[in-house]
Design a protein around this motif. Structure first.
Motif, mmCIF file in Angstrom:
data_model
loop_
_atom_site.group_PDB
_atom_site.id
_atom_site.type_symbol
_atom_site.label_atom_id
_atom_site.label_comp_id
_atom_site.label_asym_id
_atom_site.label_seq_id
_atom_site.Cartn_x
_atom_site.Cartn_y
_atom_site.Cartn_z
ATOM 1 N N TYR A 294 0.009 -3.196 -3.834
ATOM 2 C CA TYR A 294 1.307 -2.555 -3.592
ATOM 3 C C TYR A 294 1.815 -2.943 -2.212
ATOM 4 C CZ TYR A 294 -0.465 0.816 -0.180
ATOM 5 O OH TYR A 294 -0.995 1.397 0.945
ATOM 6 N N ILE A 295 3.117 -2.828 -2.039
ATOM 7 C CA ILE A 295 3.747 -2.985 -0.729
ATOM 8 C C ILE A 295 4.867 -1.962 -0.665
ATOM 9 C CG2 ILE A 295 5.286 -4.810 -1.585
ATOM 10 C CD1 ILE A 295 3.919 -4.671 1.986
ATOM 11 N N SER A 296 4.948 -1.212 0.422
ATOM 12 C CA SER A 296 5.955 -0.170 0.566
ATOM 13 C C SER A 296 6.651 -0.344 1.913
ATOM 14 C CB SER A 296 5.312 1.215 0.472
ATOM 15 O OG SER A 296 6.264 2.210 0.188
ATOM 16 N N TYR A 297 7.974 -0.442 1.865
ATOM 17 C CA TYR A 297 8.783 -0.727 3.061
ATOM 18 C C TYR A 297 9.854 0.344 3.191
ATOM 19 C CZ TYR A 297 12.508 -3.030 5.747
ATOM 20 O OH TYR A 297 13.484 -3.328 6.664
ATOM 21 N N HIS A 298 10.004 0.871 4.399
ATOM 22 C CA HIS A 298 10.958 1.963 4.612
ATOM 23 C C HIS A 298 11.683 1.758 5.939
ATOM 24 C CE1 HIS A 298 9.096 4.094 1.232
ATOM 25 N NE2 HIS A 298 7.982 3.569 1.704
ATOM 26 N N ALA A 299 12.996 1.532 5.869
ATOM 27 C CA ALA A 299 13.799 1.293 7.070
ATOM 28 C C ALA A 299 15.106 2.056 6.966
ATOM 29 C CB ALA A 299 14.067 -0.194 7.251
ATOM 30 N N PHE B 293 4.703 -2.340 -7.050
ATOM 31 C CA PHE B 293 3.320 -2.115 -7.484
ATOM 32 C C PHE B 293 2.928 -3.134 -8.546
ATOM 33 C CE2 PHE B 293 5.158 1.892 -6.153
ATOM 34 C CZ PHE B 293 4.203 2.397 -5.281
ATOM 35 N N LEU B 294 1.675 -3.567 -8.478
ATOM 36 C CA LEU B 294 1.063 -4.384 -9.514
ATOM 37 C C LEU B 294 -0.087 -3.566 -10.088
ATOM 38 C CD1 LEU B 294 0.644 -7.095 -11.019
ATOM 39 C CD2 LEU B 294 -0.841 -7.790 -9.116
ATOM 40 N N TYR B 295 -0.019 -3.259 -11.401
ATOM 41 C CA TYR B 295 -0.972 -2.331 -11.989
ATOM 42 C C TYR B 295 -2.129 -3.013 -12.723
ATOM 43 C CZ TYR B 295 3.052 0.795 -11.387
ATOM 44 O OH TYR B 295 4.098 1.497 -10.880
ATOM 45 N N LYS C 32 2.880 7.170 9.159
ATOM 46 C CA LYS C 32 2.662 6.467 10.427
ATOM 47 C C LYS C 32 3.306 5.080 10.439
ATOM 48 C CE LYS C 32 -1.705 6.647 9.755
ATOM 49 N NZ LYS C 32 -3.176 6.424 9.910
ATOM 50 N N ASN C 33 3.415 4.449 9.276
ATOM 51 C CA ASN C 33 3.857 3.055 9.194
ATOM 52 C C ASN C 33 5.152 2.928 8.406
ATOM 53 O OD1 ASN C 33 1.363 2.074 10.433
ATOM 54 N ND2 ASN C 33 0.388 2.592 8.484
ATOM 55 N N TYR C 34 6.005 2.002 8.838
ATOM 56 C CA TYR C 34 7.205 1.759 8.047
ATOM 57 C C TYR C 34 6.961 0.637 7.038
ATOM 58 C CZ TYR C 34 8.926 -2.597 10.231
ATOM 59 O OH TYR C 34 9.095 -3.900 10.638
ATOM 60 N N ILE C 35 5.868 -0.109 7.210
ATOM 61 C CA ILE C 35 5.402 -1.068 6.204
ATOM 62 C C ILE C 35 3.923 -0.794 5.959
ATOM 63 C CG2 ILE C 35 4.930 -3.488 5.657
ATOM 64 C CD1 ILE C 35 7.270 -4.297 7.341
ATOM 65 N N SER C 36 3.557 -0.706 4.698
ATOM 66 C CA SER C 36 2.149 -0.530 4.351
ATOM 67 C C SER C 36 1.910 -1.200 3.008
ATOM 68 C CB SER C 36 1.784 0.959 4.273
ATOM 69 O OG SER C 36 0.409 1.127 3.969
ATOM 70 N N GLY C 37 0.826 -1.962 2.902
ATOM 71 C CA GLY C 37 0.548 -2.638 1.648
ATOM 72 C C GLY C 37 -0.896 -3.075 1.559
ATOM 73 N N LYS C 38 -1.367 -3.275 0.321
ATOM 74 C CA LYS C 38 -2.751 -3.706 0.130
ATOM 75 C C LYS C 38 -2.873 -4.384 -1.228
ATOM 76 C CE LYS C 38 -6.096 -1.159 1.674
ATOM 77 N NZ LYS C 38 -7.088 -0.072 1.889
ATOM 78 N N LEU C 39 -3.690 -5.435 -1.269
ATOM 79 C CA LEU C 39 -4.017 -6.105 -2.524
ATOM 80 C C LEU C 39 -5.524 -6.055 -2.691
ATOM 81 C CD1 LEU C 39 -3.180 -7.894 -4.964
ATOM 82 C CD2 LEU C 39 -3.606 -9.885 -3.499
ATOM 83 N N ASP C 40 -5.967 -5.451 -3.799
ATOM 84 C CA ASP C 40 -7.396 -5.365 -4.109
ATOM 85 C C ASP C 40 -7.826 -6.721 -4.675
ATOM 86 O OD1 ASP C 40 -9.907 -4.920 -5.326
ATOM 87 O OD2 ASP C 40 -9.473 -2.787 -5.521
#
Length: 625
Positions: free
Chosen positions: A372-377, A431-433, A545-553
Motif C-alpha cells: 500500500y501507499i498512502s499520501y495526504h497533502a 492497495f494491492l491485495y 505522524k507521516n504525510y506519506i506512508s507505504g510498504k510492500l510485503d
C-alpha cells in the motif's frame, strides 16, 4: 599588460586555493569507511565468491588490487563545484604507501613512459597523463585526483558573414585579455585569510550570450579575422589551445596551494558522519548546470532563453539535498533530506501537515495487504501559495515586477482555491491485495494460407491483481455530475451502488463507487474493512505522524505472484521470499530546521551478517544454476 593580468590571476588562484572557504561546494560525497568497516569487512565483500567469479572473467574489474594502496577503513571524499568561477572536481583517497601509488601509476597508467612523466616537488608528486586534464597528486598519506572543468564557450555562426557567438551561459570576449575582478573561489584546506585577494577573471555575462569583439570594418575583414583557409573553426581551435594552456598553468598553481604547506583533508558541515555513505548536492548549483542544456537551443531560436527562470532563482527554493545510505545487518535504508529556503519551508509545512478525512479509513483493509501507499497533502494550501511560488521563480529582468503581479493576480482570480481544492482534497491511498484467476475473452491474430490476417476470439484464464485506489473529494456536486456524464456517454454502467467502467473485463471489471466524500476505484469489494482491524489501526497511527506512508510485503508478494512458477523460476522466487521481508517508505509531516525527510528502507529476515553480504549471497545462489 596581458601578462600582468595573468600573473595576478595565477597568484590569486594559488593563494585562495590554499585557504578554507567552508560550505561553498556544489556537491560533496563522503564514503565513511571508518563507519562502514565496523559493520562489514571490506575484504569479505571484495573476496565474496560471486565477485571473484566475475573478476575471473573480467580481471580489469578486480578491485582487490587497490587494497594494498587505499585505506578503505578511512574517509574517501569526492567534491567540487558546477558553476564556481573556478569549477572543478576533487577526489581525496587515504593511502597506505606513497611508493605503491607511484608503482600503480607506472604500471597501470604508463607514467614515466609513453603517457607522461611524474613530477617531484619534494612534499608531493604530480602525474598528469598525456592528453588528459586530470592530475594525480599524492604525498605520504593521500592521493588526490584533481581537474579544473572550466570550458571555453562553444561558437556557432549566426550567418555566413557574421562573427561567432558564444553559446555558453558564460561568455568570454577574448580569453584572459579583458578582465574584471571577482571574489576568490571556494578553497579547501587551510584557514581563510581575513581579507583574501580578488581574482582577475575573464569578462562574464551570465544572462545573455555574448558576441565576440571584432575589429571595425567590412564583412570581409571580419571574415578574414575568423576564417582561415575556408575553415571557420581554425581560430577557435587556436583559442582552445591557448585556453587549455592557461587552465593547465592554473591547475598547477592550485595543486601547489593544496600541498605545499601540508595537505588538509576536505570536510563539510552538511555531511552526516554517522551514515555509511553521505552525499549533499547544492540544488541551485545543479539546476544552474542543467539550465545551460535548455538555455542554448532556446537562444538559437529567437532568444527565448531570456524569459526562462533565472539560474539563481532555483536556489531560492531548495538549498540542498542530502542522500545518506546505511547498511546494517537486518536492513538497508536511504534517508533523503530536502532543505528548503525559509519562505518555501513555511509553504511546504502547510502542504504536508494535512488533517486526514477519517471517512477514508472505512475503505482500508482490515488485515495487512500485499502492499500500500498512502499520501495526504493540503491541496488548498498548495493552490493558495502557487501564484507566489511562480512569482518567485520567474523573477527576471525581462519581466517587470508589475507584469509578474498581474499574472499572479490573474491566476488567483481565475482559480477559486477553496472550490478547486474540494475536487481533490489531498487524501490518496492505493492497495494491492492479492491475485485472482479470471476467464476472459482475448483476440488471437493469425494468417491463413493466403497470408491474409485472421482474427479469432477465445477464452483464456489469467491471473489479475486485485487492487483499489481511494481518494477524497468534498465538492458537493461535481463528483455526482461526472458519474452521470459517464453513464450518458456509455463509459460507465450502473451496477447497484457503483458504476462499472466499460471495456475493463480483462482486468476483473473495474468499478467506481462514491460514498459521500470518498471515491473508490477498484476491481474487488472483498477487502473493505469499515475502519476496523489491525492494519487499519496501524495505518492510522503511522499517518498521524507521516504525510506519506507505504510498504510492500516482498516475501508474500513474491509467493502470491509466483503461485504457478516452476523449476528454476520457483527456486529464485523462494530464495527472494525467504531473504527479504518488505520495503517501506515514509515522510514525516513536520519539517525540522526547514528540512523534509524521506526514508526508504529494505528489511531482511536475517540478522546474522551485514545486508551487503546477504545480498551478495542471494545473488550467488540465484546465479549458481
Amino acid at each position: 599588460m596581458k601578462h600582468f593580468y595573468i600573473l595576478i590571476f595565477l597568484f590569486a588562484t594559488y593563494f585562495t586555493f590554499g585557504q578554507t572557504s567552508p560550505d561553498k561546494y556544489d556537491y560533496f560525497v563522503q564514503f565513511n569507511g571508518n563507519q562502514l568497516s565496523k559493520k562489514v569487512s571490506i575484504n569479505e565483500v571484495l573476496n565474496h565468491p560471486i565477485l571473484t567469479k566475475y573478476i575471473s572473467k573480467k580481471p580489469d574489474f578486480d578491485l582487490r588490487q587497490y587494497t594494498s594502496i587505499i585505506q578503505l577503513d578511512q574517509k574517501i571524499t569526492i567534491h567540487g563545484n558546477f558553476l564556481d568561477s573556478v569549477p572543478f572536481y576533487q577526489v581525496t583517497i587515504p593511502i597506505k604507501n606513497k611508493e605503491a601509488v607511484r608503482q600503480y601509476l607506472i604500471e597501470k597508467q604508463g607514467a614515466n613512459d609513453k603517457n607522461g612523466t611524474i613530477e617531484e616537488f619534494g612534499k608531493y608528486a604530480v602525474f598528469t597523463p598525456s592528453g588528459l586534464k586530470r592530475s594525480f597528486v599524492w604525498n605520504d598519506n593521500y592521493l588526490v585526483i584533481f581537474e579544473l572543468t572550466k570550458r571555453l564557450p562553444n561558437k556557432f555562426y549566426a550567418s555566413p558573414d557574421g562573427p561567432p557567438v558564444l553559446n555558453d551561459s558564460i561568455g568570454i570576449s577574448e580569453a584572459y585579455e579583458d578582465t574584471v575582478i571577482v571574489d576568490a573561489p571556494a578553497v579547501y584546506g587551510v584557514e581563510e585569510a581575513p581579507n583574501p585577494p580578488k581574482i582577475a577573471e575573464p569578462s562574464i555575462v551570465r544572462d545573455e550570450p555574448m558576441v565576440a569583439d571584432v575589429p571595425a570594418g567590412s564583412a570581409e575583414t571580419a571574415e578574414q579575422d575568423y576564417l582561415y583557409d575556408g575553415n571557420p573553426y581554425e581560430e577557435y581551435t587556436a583559442e582552445q589551445a591557448e585556453f587549455d594552456k592557461k587552465l593547465a598553468e592554473q591547475q598547477k598553481e592550485i595543486i601547489k596551494g593544496l600541498f605545499e604547506n601540508g595537505f588538509t583533508t576536505p570536510s563539510f558541515s552538511k555531511i552526516n558522519v554517522s551514515a555509511d555513505i553521505s552525499t549533499w548536492v547544492n540544488y541551485g548549483g545543479f539546476m544552474s548546470s542543467f539550465y545551460s542544456l535548455y538555455n542554448y537551443p532556446l537562444a538559437l531560436f529567437g532568444g527565448y532563453d531570456k524569459y526562462l527562470p533565472m539560474q539563481k532563482n532555483f536556489g531560492n527554493f531548495i538549498k540542498g539535498i542530502n542522500l545518506d545510505f546505511y547498511f546494517d545487518n537486518d536492513n538497508a535504508r536511504i534517508e533523503e533530506v530536502v532543505e528548503y529556503a525559509t519562505d518555501i519551508a513555511a509553504v511546504v509545512s502547510k502542504i504536508s501537515d494535512r488533517k486526514i478525512n477519517k471517512n477514508i479509513f472505512n475503505y482500508f483493509p482490515a488485515e495487512k495487504p500485499l502492499g500500500y501507499i498512502s499520501y495526504h497533502a493540503n491541496t488548498k494550501a498548495a493552490l493558495e501559495n502557487f501564484p507566489s511560488l511562480m512569482s518567485e521563480l520567474f523573477q527576471n529582468p525581462k519581466f517587470a515586477k508589475e507584469d509578474i503581479t498581474l499574472i499572479t493576480d490573474l491566476i488567483s482570480t481565475i482559480v477559486d482555491e477553496e472550490a478547486t481544492a474540494k475536487l481533490f482534497d489531498g487524501d490518496l491511498s492505493a492497495f494491492l491485495y492479492d491475485t485472482k484467476e479470471v476467464e476472459v475473452m482475448t483476440k488471437k491474430y493469425d494468417y491463413d494460407e493466403n497470408y491474409e490476417e485472421k482474427i479469432t476470439e477465445e477464452k483464456v484464464k489469467k491471473d489479475i491483481p486485485l487492487f483499489s485506489v481511494i481518494f477524497t473529494s468534498t465538492h458537493p456536486t461535481f463528483g455526482d455530475k461526472l458519474l452521470q456524464l459517464g453513464v450518458r456517454k456509455k463509459v460507465l454502467v450502473p451496477n447497484g451502488n457503483s458504476y462499472i467502467i466499460t471495456g475493463t473485463q480483462e482486468y476483473g471489471d473495474i468499478f467506481i463507487a462514491k460514498d459521500k466524500d470518498v471515491v473508490i476505484v477498484a476491481n474487488t469489494k472483498d477487502y473493505f474493512g469499515t475502519g476496523k482491524g489491525s492494519f487499519a489501526k496501524d495505518a492510522k497511527k503511522e499517518l498521524s505522524k507521516n504525510y506519506i506512508s507505504g510498504k510492500l510485503d516482498i516475501a508474500q508478494t513474491v509467493k502470491t505472484f509466483g503461485k504457478k512458477a516452476k523449476g528454476s523460476e520457483l527456486d529464485r522466487m523462494t530464495k527472494i521470499s525467504s531473504q527479504f521481508s518488505d520495503v517501506s517508505i515514509e515522510s514525516p509531516k513536520k519539517l525540522i530546521d526547514n528540512k523534509l525527510k524521506f526514508v526508504f528502507k529494505l528489511n531482511s529476515f536475517k540478522s546474522d551478517k551485514n545486508i551487503i553480504l546477504q545480498t551478495l549471497d542471494l545473488a550467488e545462489e540465484m546465479t549458481s544454476k
